[in-house]
Design an enzyme around this catalytic site. Structure first.
Site, short mmCIF file in Angstrom:
data_model
loop_
_atom_site.label_atom_id
_atom_site.label_comp_id
_atom_site.label_asym_id
_atom_site.label_seq_id
_atom_site.Cartn_x
_atom_site.Cartn_y
_atom_site.Cartn_z
N GLY A 87 -71.70 26.91 73.18
CA GLY A 87 -70.82 27.13 74.33
C GLY A 87 -70.50 25.90 75.15
O GLY A 87 -69.73 26.00 76.11
N ILE A 110 -71.32 30.64 68.54
CA ILE A 110 -71.48 31.35 67.27
C ILE A 110 -72.94 31.70 67.01
O ILE A 110 -73.24 32.63 66.27
CB ILE A 110 -70.86 30.55 66.10
CG1 ILE A 110 -70.54 31.49 64.94
CG2 ILE A 110 -71.76 29.39 65.69
CD1 ILE A 110 -69.47 31.01 64.01
N ILE A 149 -64.70 28.98 70.80
CA ILE A 149 -66.10 29.10 70.41
C ILE A 149 -66.58 27.79 69.78
O ILE A 149 -65.81 27.07 69.14
CB ILE A 149 -66.30 30.30 69.45
CG1 ILE A 149 -67.77 30.69 69.36
CG2 ILE A 149 -65.67 30.03 68.09
CD1 ILE A 149 -67.99 32.07 68.75
N CYS A 150 -67.86 27.51 70.00
CA CYS A 150 -68.54 26.40 69.32
C CYS A 150 -69.92 26.91 68.91
O CYS A 150 -70.09 28.11 68.67
CB CYS A 150 -68.58 25.15 70.19
SG CYS A 150 -69.58 25.33 71.69
N HIS A 151 -70.91 26.05 68.85
CA HIS A 151 -72.24 26.48 68.44
C HIS A 151 -72.97 27.23 69.55
O HIS A 151 -73.47 28.33 69.34
CB HIS A 151 -73.06 25.26 67.99
CG HIS A 151 -74.36 25.63 67.33
ND1 HIS A 151 -75.43 24.80 67.32
CD2 HIS A 151 -74.75 26.75 66.66
CE1 HIS A 151 -76.44 25.37 66.67
NE2 HIS A 151 -76.05 26.57 66.26
#
Length: 107
Positions: A67, A92, A63-65
């Site tokens: 995708g 996220i 996961i990141c901010h």
């Protein structure tokens, strides 16, 4: 081809399957704002030097901010030989909207 998993699918899997590892590849300042409980944090820029900290036999959800960085991390890990890797679509930001509405969001 990188596999995708939605935030809702991930939330359900995390509740029932302890074999899945959630890898957060956001930068340190982002993790200070919000983070999913139990996630392992390795910033994308540090991933090549820290890949040995990840269990290759387990399923990884990254996961990141939003995708994008997590997709790059997933491609890197697949090229490195990891077999069961998922990109968390929407990151996220969508997690905060759909799964954990009290989570702080940022731009």
């Amino acid at each position: 081809m990188v596999q995708e998993i939605s935030c809702r699918e991930l939330a359900a899997k995390l509740e029932q399957d302890r074999a899945i590892v959630l890898l957060d590849v956001r930068d340190d300042w982002e993790v200070e704002i919000c983070m999913i409980n139990g996630a392992q944090h390795i910033p994308l820029s540090n991933l090549p030097g820290r890949v040995d900290e990840l269990p290759p036999e387990k399923t990884l959800a990254i996961i990141c901010h939003h995708g994008v960085r997590s997709r790059h991390a997933a491609m890197f890990l697949e090229d490195y030989g990891f077999k069961d890797v998922f990109n968390v679509t929407g990151g996220i930001d969508v997690w905060a909207l759909e799964v954990e509405p009290d989570m702080t969001r940022y731009d």
